[in-house]
Design a protein around this motif. Structure first.
Motif, PDB file in Angstrom:
ATOM      1  N   ARG A 134       0.799  -1.224   0.000  1.00  0.00           N
ATOM      2  CA  ARG A 134       0.000   0.000   0.000  1.00  0.00           C
ATOM      3  C   ARG A 134       0.830   1.272   0.000  1.00  0.00           C
ATOM      4  O   ARG A 134       0.289   2.370   0.054  1.00  0.00           O
ATOM      5  CB  ARG A 134      -0.915   0.007   1.233  1.00  0.00           C
ATOM      6  N   GLY A 135       2.138   1.176  -0.059  1.00  0.00           N
ATOM      7  CA  GLY A 135       2.998   2.339   0.108  1.00  0.00           C
ATOM      8  C   GLY A 135       3.022   3.271  -1.085  1.00  0.00           C
ATOM      9  O   GLY A 135       2.335   3.078  -2.097  1.00  0.00           O
ATOM     10  N   ASP A 136       3.855   4.311  -0.964  1.00  0.00           N
ATOM     11  CA  ASP A 136       3.998   5.303  -2.037  1.00  0.00           C
ATOM     12  C   ASP A 136       4.564   4.670  -3.311  1.00  0.00           C
ATOM     13  O   ASP A 136       4.329   5.166  -4.409  1.00  0.00           O
ATOM     14  CB  ASP A 136       4.918   6.440  -1.582  1.00  0.00           C
ATOM     15  N   ARG A 137       5.333   3.619  -3.136  1.00  0.00           N
ATOM     16  CA  ARG A 137       5.894   2.891  -4.286  1.00  0.00           C
ATOM     17  C   ARG A 137       5.359   1.462  -4.215  1.00  0.00           C
ATOM     18  O   ARG A 137       6.067   0.541  -3.814  1.00  0.00           O
ATOM     19  CB  ARG A 137       7.422   2.934  -4.241  1.00  0.00           C
ATOM     20  N   PRO A 138       4.100   1.284  -4.578  1.00  0.00           N
ATOM     21  CA  PRO A 138       3.430  -0.010  -4.372  1.00  0.00           C
ATOM     22  C   PRO A 138       4.134  -1.154  -5.092  1.00  0.00           C
ATOM     23  O   PRO A 138       4.647  -1.001  -6.202  1.00  0.00           O
ATOM     24  CB  PRO A 138       2.027   0.224  -4.914  1.00  0.00           C
ATOM     25  N   THR A 139       4.155  -2.295  -4.401  1.00  0.00           N
ATOM     26  CA  THR A 139       4.865  -3.473  -4.875  1.00  0.00           C
ATOM     27  C   THR A 139       3.887  -4.625  -5.074  1.00  0.00           C
ATOM     28  O   THR A 139       3.028  -4.867  -4.225  1.00  0.00           O
ATOM     29  CB  THR A 139       5.940  -3.888  -3.849  1.00  0.00           C
ATOM     30  N   VAL A 140       4.029  -5.319  -6.186  1.00  0.00           N
ATOM     31  CA  VAL A 140       3.289  -6.565  -6.371  1.00  0.00           C
ATOM     32  C   VAL A 140       3.942  -7.619  -5.493  1.00  0.00           C
ATOM     33  O   VAL A 140       5.159  -7.810  -5.532  1.00  0.00           O
ATOM     34  CB  VAL A 140       3.325  -7.023  -7.843  1.00  0.00           C
ATOM     35  N   LEU A 141       3.154  -8.303  -4.681  1.00  0.00           N
ATOM     36  CA  LEU A 141       3.677  -9.306  -3.763  1.00  0.00           C
ATOM     37  C   LEU A 141       3.004 -10.643  -4.021  1.00  0.00           C
ATOM     38  O   LEU A 141       1.778 -10.722  -4.148  1.00  0.00           O
ATOM     39  CB  LEU A 141       3.436  -8.879  -2.313  1.00  0.00           C
ATOM     40  N   SER A 142       3.804 -11.684  -4.080  1.00  0.00           N
ATOM     41  CA  SER A 142       3.295 -13.025  -4.285  1.00  0.00           C
ATOM     42  C   SER A 142       3.911 -13.941  -3.246  1.00  0.00           C
ATOM     43  O   SER A 142       5.145 -14.039  -3.153  1.00  0.00           O
ATOM     44  CB  SER A 142       3.630 -13.511  -5.704  1.00  0.00           C
ATOM     45  N   LEU A 143       3.075 -14.598  -2.449  1.00  0.00           N
ATOM     46  CA  LEU A 143       3.526 -15.466  -1.363  1.00  0.00           C
ATOM     47  C   LEU A 143       3.232 -16.911  -1.739  1.00  0.00           C
ATOM     48  O   LEU A 143       2.069 -17.316  -1.839  1.00  0.00           O
ATOM     49  CB  LEU A 143       2.813 -15.121  -0.052  1.00  0.00           C
ATOM     50  N   ARG A 144       4.284 -17.696  -1.960  1.00  0.00           N
ATOM     51  CA  ARG A 144       4.131 -19.098  -2.337  1.00  0.00           C
ATOM     52  C   ARG A 144       4.308 -19.956  -1.104  1.00  0.00           C
ATOM     53  O   ARG A 144       5.354 -19.924  -0.437  1.00  0.00           O
ATOM     54  CB  ARG A 144       5.151 -19.495  -3.404  1.00  0.00           C
ATOM     55  N   GLY A 145       3.294 -20.760  -0.790  1.00  0.00           N
ATOM     56  CA  GLY A 145       3.364 -21.626   0.380  1.00  0.00           C
ATOM     57  C   GLY A 145       4.324 -22.780   0.175  1.00  0.00           C
ATOM     58  O   GLY A 145       4.341 -23.418  -0.870  1.00  0.00           O
ATOM     59  N   LEU A 146       5.123 -23.058   1.202  1.00  0.00           N
ATOM     60  CA  LEU A 146       6.082 -24.159   1.145  1.00  0.00           C
ATOM     61  C   LEU A 146       5.745 -25.169   2.251  1.00  0.00           C
ATOM     62  O   LEU A 146       4.598 -25.405   2.530  1.00  0.00           O
ATOM     63  CB  LEU A 146       7.506 -23.609   1.272  1.00  0.00           C
ATOM     64  N   GLY A 147       6.750 -25.781   2.852  1.00  0.00           N
ATOM     65  CA  GLY A 147       6.490 -26.809   3.848  1.00  0.00           C
ATOM     66  C   GLY A 147       6.236 -28.158   3.186  1.00  0.00           C
ATOM     67  O   GLY A 147       6.498 -28.369   2.003  1.00  0.00           O
ATOM     68  N   GLY A 148       5.715 -29.100   3.968  1.00  0.00           N
ATOM     69  CA  GLY A 148       5.450 -30.424   3.436  1.00  0.00           C
ATOM     70  C   GLY A 148       6.724 -31.112   2.988  1.00  0.00           C
ATOM     71  O   GLY A 148       7.766 -31.053   3.650  1.00  0.00           O
ATOM     72  N   ALA A 149       6.671 -31.760   1.817  1.00  0.00           N
ATOM     73  CA  ALA A 149       7.830 -32.501   1.304  1.00  0.00           C
ATOM     74  C   ALA A 149       9.025 -31.588   1.096  1.00  0.00           C
ATOM     75  O   ALA A 149      10.183 -32.013   1.270  1.00  0.00           O
ATOM     76  CB  ALA A 149       7.455 -33.200   0.003  1.00  0.00           C
ATOM     77  N   PHE A 150       8.800 -30.354   0.727  1.00  0.00           N
ATOM     78  CA  PHE A 150       9.883 -29.386   0.549  1.00  0.00           C
ATOM     79  C   PHE A 150      10.721 -29.275   1.819  1.00  0.00           C
ATOM     80  O   PHE A 150      11.952 -29.197   1.766  1.00  0.00           O
ATOM     81  CB  PHE A 150       9.286 -28.030   0.184  1.00  0.00           C
ATOM     82  N   GLY A 151      10.067 -29.249   2.977  1.00  0.00           N
ATOM     83  CA  GLY A 151      10.756 -29.026   4.236  1.00  0.00           C
ATOM     84  C   GLY A 151      11.331 -30.270   4.879  1.00  0.00           C
ATOM     85  O   GLY A 151      12.050 -30.163   5.883  1.00  0.00           O
ATOM     86  N   ARG A 152      11.048 -31.441   4.325  1.00  0.00           N
ATOM     87  CA  ARG A 152      11.566 -32.675   4.929  1.00  0.00           C
ATOM     88  C   ARG A 152      12.945 -33.068   4.403  1.00  0.00           C
ATOM     89  O   ARG A 152      13.539 -34.035   4.867  1.00  0.00           O
ATOM     90  CB  ARG A 152      10.571 -33.818   4.706  1.00  0.00           C
ATOM     91  N   VAL A 153      13.469 -32.336   3.449  1.00  0.00           N
ATOM     92  CA  VAL A 153      14.807 -32.596   2.923  1.00  0.00           C
ATOM     93  C   VAL A 153      15.827 -31.897   3.816  1.00  0.00           C
ATOM     94  O   VAL A 153      15.656 -30.724   4.169  1.00  0.00           O
ATOM     95  CB  VAL A 153      14.924 -32.091   1.467  1.00  0.00           C
TER      96      VAL A 153
END
Length: 465
Positions: free
Chosen positions: A342-361
């Protein structure tokens, strides 16, 4: 049993004679002025003017091109799909080694579901080729992204929580090294190189093909949910809490779009569920429909091969991307995300969920070490195509507080290539091991068009921008 993708656009092999390629017999060679040169020398994010573009048809031709570039002292860009945010797939005055023709996709062992994929194939080609077998590979969400570049950086895709990264499912790779040799890297052969290829980027050679363990996948539940954007903090927290309890079969990405091009701000979730049971998929998705006031929902059953899509960039504009791996989406992170959105220089933000098999390595099992991350946060700002460094730096001011919460970066999405970026991508022990392997396989740093890892004993360059 095998499936091979059609090689559309392949031309007859030629070995041109000219000031830049005397003695080079390494596939189709294009020089300035040739038909197709302009397209071949451009990538999604950059336009270069290389002395020549070489399109080899087999590993032997790759080897000849590599040794030629080394002998002539040419900058060498290796191009798979051409999606590098830094434009590393092209250069000015050097050689572009375009792997377009190395695009075969073959099921070499149907019982163990082992698939051999050429490094020049795209993930769209792979998905289409494997669909008749009821198989898929856990990587990618964009059809035109190349298999080579995405895999070497790690490979986040729509099955990351269920089956991990692409590198977690890599069994072997055939590599042309800086001296032109072709070797096979696996847990049994060139094991150190095999470890480095799984997240260390294109620093160690030209991979010509990969062997992956594919997974059974058919129809999936895929689509998006759009919310009224009046409470982005509440939506982020709600999505985070759902991520922490959701089954691994469900992967999702929360995107916050600021006003742009006359369009209002928006918050949406893009999701993919690979449950075999339709009822289980609906139960997994249903909490996302209660995060906030839903203004639109479009979720349908689709073949996995059909969910890989492509986007476009605003004409005449430049997209500047950064990312950070966040171990916990706590309230401090949420606050800075909202401020950036929401700032003066707005940024597109994308949050990709991880965990699961990714986190077991284990973090030292591959060169991708940041296995404790709860989410991968990507930030992007749009600036004029001719924007100066100062303009870009100013546009990223809202992103910096978000980045400060991270423990690392994902090399495939990072839009800068400084020494600090290299250190952020690889923890000290990982970087030390990578530098030693770099020295063994590329002591003169021929492969430096990447997030560059200097050979052990040499100062880090951070790679070409």
């Amino acid at each position: 049993m095998s499936t091979q993708t059609p090689r559309t656009g392949t031309t007859a092999r030629t070995a041109r004679t000219g000031p830049h390629d005397v003695g080079l017999a390494a596939g189709t060679v294009l020089v300035p002025g040739d038909a197709g040169y302009d397209q071949a020398s451009s990538t999604l994010f950059a336009t270069g003017r290389p002395a020549l573009v070489v399109r080899p048809h087999d590993p032997a031709e790759v080897g000849r091109a590599v040794t030629y570039a080394a002998r002539k002292g040419l900058a060498l860009s290796v191009r798979s799909g051409g999606h590098s945010p830094l434009g590393h797939g092209t250069n000015d005055g050097g050689m572009v080694l375009d792997l377009t023709h190395l695009d075969a996709v073959e099921v070499i062992d149907p019982h163990r579901r082992i698939v051999r994929v050429g490094a020049g194939a795209t993930w769209g080609q792979v998905a289409a080729a494997l669909a008749p077998h009821g198989l898929g590979i856990t990587a990618g969400d964009t059809a035109s992204v190349g298999v080579g570049g995405l895999t070497l950086g790690g490979g986040v895709g729509w099955m990351v929580r269920r089956h991990g990264l692409a590198v977690d499912n890599l069994l072997a790779a055939r590599v042309v090294t800086a001296d032109g040799r072709s070797v096979t890297a696996s847990p049994e052969q060139h094991a150190g190189l095999f470890w480095a290829l799984r997240g260390g980027g294109g620093n160690f050679g030209v991979v010509t093909s990969f062997d992956f363990a594919a997974v059974p996948v058919g129809d999936v539940r895929f689509g998006s949910i759009t919310y009224r954007p009046d409470d982005p903090a509440g939506l982020i927290r709600g999505w985070r809490d759902h991520l922490r309890t959701a089954p691994e079969e469900l992967s999702s990405t929360l995107t916050l779009m600021p006003p742009f091009g006359g369009r209002p701000a928006s918050v949406s979730v893009l999701l993919c569920d690979v449950h075999d049971d339709a009822g289980a998929a609906e139960r997994a998705i249903e909490p996302l429909l209660r995060l906030g006031t839903v203004t639109d929902s479009a979720i349908e059953t689709r073949p996995y091969a059909d969910i890989l899509e492509d986007g476009a960039h605003p004409a005449g504009m430049r997209v500047v991307a950064r990312n950070v791996l966040v171990p916990e989406l706590d309230d401090a992170v949420v606050g800075d995300l909202v401020a950036a959105h929401r700032g003066d220089r707005p940024t597109v933000l994308s949050l990709r969920g991880l965990g699961g098999a990714f986190g077991r390595v284990l973090p030292d099992a591959t060169a991708f070490a940041h296995r404790d991350a709860e989410a991968l946060v990507i930030g992007a700002v749009v600036v004029p195509g001719d924007a100066s460094d100062a303009v870009v730096d100013d546009a990223l001011s809202g992103w910096r507080p978000v980045a400060a919460h991270g423990t690392g970066v994902y090399v495939n999405f990072q839009g800068s290539a400084t020494e600090a970026d290299v250190r952020a991508a690889y923890p000290p022990a990982t970087l030390e091991r990578l530098a030693a392997i770099k020295r063994a396989y590329d002591p003169r740093n021929l492969f430096d068009r990447n997030l560059n890892i200097a050979p052990a004993g040499e100062p880090s360059s951070g790679g070409a921008a």
